[in-house]
Every structure is written in C-alpha cells, then in structure tokens.
Design an enzyme around this catalytic site. Structure first.
Site, PDB file in Angstrom:
ATOM      1  CG  ASP A  23      -6.332  -2.722   3.241  1.00 28.28           C
ATOM      2  OD1 ASP A  23      -5.194  -2.495   3.670  1.00 28.28           O
ATOM      3  OD2 ASP A  23      -7.013  -1.896   2.604  1.00 28.28           O
ATOM      4  CG  MET A  30      -8.355   7.312   2.879  1.00 31.12           C
ATOM      5  SD  MET A  30      -7.341   7.411   4.359  1.00 31.12           S
ATOM      6  CE  MET A  30      -6.546   5.808   4.330  1.00 31.12           C
ATOM      7  CG  ASP A  55      -5.152   2.468   0.996  1.00 30.61           C
ATOM      8  OD1 ASP A  55      -6.113   1.683   0.933  1.00 30.61           O
ATOM      9  OD2 ASP A  55      -4.000   2.120   1.333  1.00 30.61           O
ATOM     10  CG  MET A  96     -11.610  -2.526   5.572  1.00 31.39           C
ATOM     11  SD  MET A  96     -10.159  -2.152   4.569  1.00 31.39           S
ATOM     12  CE  MET A  96      -9.058  -1.389   5.756  1.00 31.39           C
ATOM     13  CB  SER A 102      -0.892   0.023   1.242  1.00 32.63           C
ATOM     14  OG  SER A 102      -1.439   1.324   1.379  1.00 32.63           O
ATOM     15  N   GLY A 157      -2.675  -3.837   8.988  1.00 31.60           N
ATOM     16  CA  GLY A 157      -1.890  -4.499  10.033  1.00 31.60           C
ATOM     17  C   GLY A 157      -1.283  -5.829   9.632  1.00 31.60           C
ATOM     18  N   GLY A 205      -8.858   4.139   7.338  1.00 31.24           N
ATOM     19  CA  GLY A 205      -8.577   5.560   7.506  1.00 31.24           C
ATOM     20  C   GLY A 205      -7.116   5.863   7.755  1.00 31.24           C
ATOM     21  CG  MET A 211     -11.321   3.442   2.523  1.00 33.66           C
ATOM     22  SD  MET A 211      -9.720   3.401   3.362  1.00 33.66           S
ATOM     23  CE  MET A 211      -8.644   3.420   1.932  1.00 33.66           C
ATOM     24  CG  HIS A 228      -9.375   0.288  -0.220  1.00 32.19           C
ATOM     25  ND1 HIS A 228      -8.746   0.059   0.986  1.00 32.19           N
ATOM     26  CD2 HIS A 228     -10.706   0.305   0.058  1.00 32.19           C
ATOM     27  CE1 HIS A 228      -9.650  -0.050   1.941  1.00 32.19           C
ATOM     28  NE2 HIS A 228     -10.854   0.105   1.418  1.00 32.19           N
ATOM     29  N   GLY A 270       1.213  -2.051   4.166  1.00 29.90           N
ATOM     30  CA  GLY A 270       1.702  -0.677   4.047  1.00 29.90           C
ATOM     31  C   GLY A 270       2.925  -0.463   4.907  1.00 29.90           C
ATOM     32  N   GLY A 297      -2.919   4.124   8.097  1.00 40.82           N
ATOM     33  CA  GLY A 297      -1.959   3.031   8.091  1.00 40.82           C
ATOM     34  C   GLY A 297      -1.395   2.845   9.492  1.00 40.82           C
ATOM     35  CG  HIS A 336      -4.004  -1.575  -1.461  1.00 41.74           C
ATOM     36  ND1 HIS A 336      -5.116  -2.331  -1.759  1.00 41.74           N
ATOM     37  CD2 HIS A 336      -4.356  -0.756  -0.432  1.00 41.74           C
ATOM     38  CE1 HIS A 336      -6.111  -1.981  -0.949  1.00 41.74           C
ATOM     39  NE2 HIS A 336      -5.672  -1.023  -0.130  1.00 41.74           N
TER      40      HIS A 336
END
Ligand code: DX5
Ligand code: ZN
Length: 219
Positions: free
Chosen positions: A176, A38, A36, A138, A9, A178, A143, A69, A67, A198, A145, A34
């Site tokens: 996605d 937002m 992200d 998720m 990510s 952790g 929201g 969000m 992705h 990430g 990383g 990936h």
C-alpha cells in the site's frame, strides 16, 4: 499459484462523483475496493468515515478492504462489520493487544488484517502470523495518497514471505502506497499478493485501462 489481486484505493477518487468511480471499479478488472479511514490522530490527516462507507457499500459489488489508520481500532470493529466490510485491517502500531483484536475482527465474520508502517519490522509478526489473513505493508508513511514508493519495501516483502512460509500461514501480503507500473511486477516477484493503487489509477486519463494493465503485469 494464486492469482494476484489489484485493489484501487478510493482515497484518490473524485469525492464529488464517488458513485461514478465505484461503478468504474465494479466494471473493471479490479478485485477489491481499498478504503482508507484516517482519524487525524494516528496519521496527520482525516479522510472519510462511516456515512461515506455506507454509501460506497450500497453500490460496490466487490470485496470491501477497509484500512483503519486510527488509534484504538477495537472501538469500531462491530461498526465496520455492520457497514459491510469484508476485510478489516488495523495498524500494528495502534494495538496494545493485537491478538485479541484479530480474534474480535474474525468473530464479526471479517478477514483480519494487520498493517505495518515502513519503520516496523516484519519480525514483530512472527507470533501472530498464523492468526492473520492479510498483512498490509505500507510502502509510504500512511496518511496521504500520491507519495513516492519506499524502495526498502522489496526486502521487507521477501522477509515477510519467509516468515509466512516458515509458520505455515495463509496470510496474503498487500502493498500500500506508491504502487505503479514500475514496481508492480517486482513486488509480486518478491512475494506480494495484493497491490493497492490510488493515484496511479484515479489520476490517470483511463483508470479502467490502468487497472487492466496492472492485472496483466502481475498475472
Ligand atoms: C495511504 C493509504 C493508501 C493510499 C495509497 O495512507 O493507506 O491506501 O490511498 O495511495 P497511492 O497509491 O496514491 O500512494
Ligand atoms: Zn491504505
């Protein structure tokens, strides 16, 4: 058996040296980028938008896994297709007419993904799973990383895998949030196909090596 995929990510990349990190992923054993997106409404953070994706797409040589969000993602399906997205994932919680949204994504020639927040039951996908190419599960609240992996994810992955098999769906399961060396193998054993990572990749001293090790761990 399909080979398992790793998707770094870029949210955790060095934004002042983005091209450097894109080239690193190009040269590495990673499978996808990936990305992200937002909007500060669906999630309490704003990441990056169209001009940045355009710049990434000019250098990236692998699948662009986007992705979203954002609220009301239908507004931007065509835009993301034109930017070069290969996979477009919308949140279940952000769609009033998910089936229609999935068809619209596929009509633009992209793979259609659905992301589920940690509190959203996989059972809610039973009636659309045959239309879904990718489920982004998720394993943190979206929201940001660098958050800790939620352990309940393993159970959700195996429940979702059952639904996919029962319904004869080809959907891939992507995890996605952790993801690291401690949970990667266990996630794949539970049924995951794609691991997003990430911080674990980009905050390490040797991202290329981390990606290589992750791929070997889940091979
Ligand atoms: C979180 C994003 C993730 C994030 C993962 O909202 O969807 O893709 O970049 O980052 P890590 O791997 O650091 O949890
Ligand atoms: Zn993501």
């Amino acid at each position: 058996m399909n080979s398992k995929l790793v998707a770094p990510s870029l949210l955790a990349a060095d934004f002042a040296n983005l091209q450097h990190d894109v080239e690193m992923v190009n040269q590495s054993d990673a499978d996808w980028f990936h990305l992200d997106i937002m909007d500060g409404v669906f999630v309490p953070n704003i990441s990056f938008g169209m001009p940045v994706i355009k710049a990434i797409a000019e250098h990236a040589k692998k699948t662009l896994d986007v992705h979203l969000m954002i609220v009301d993602p239908d507004r931007y399906i065509k835009t993301f297709a034109h930017l070069g997205s290969n996979n477009l994932t919308v949140h279940y919680e952000a769609c009033n007419h998910l089936h229609r949204t999935l068809q619209a994504i596929k009509a633009e020639g992209m793979k259609a993904g659905v992301a589920l927040n940690p509190h959203t039951s996989v059972n809610l996908l039973e009636d659309t799973i045959q239309d879904i190419d990718l489920v982004c599960m998720m394993s943190v609240n979206p929201g940001f990383g660098g958050q800790s992996f939620i352990e309940n994810t393993y159970q959700k992955v195996s429940d979702l895998k059952n639904i996919i098999e029962k319904r004869n769906s080809k959907a891939l399961i992507e995890i996605d949030g952790g993801v690291n060396a401690t949970n990667a193998k266990k996630l794949v054993d539970a049924g995951a196909d794609v691991l997003v990572a990430g911080s674990f990749v980009f905050k390490s001293d040797n991202p290329t090596e981390i990606i290589k090790n992750l791929k070997e761990t889940i091979a």
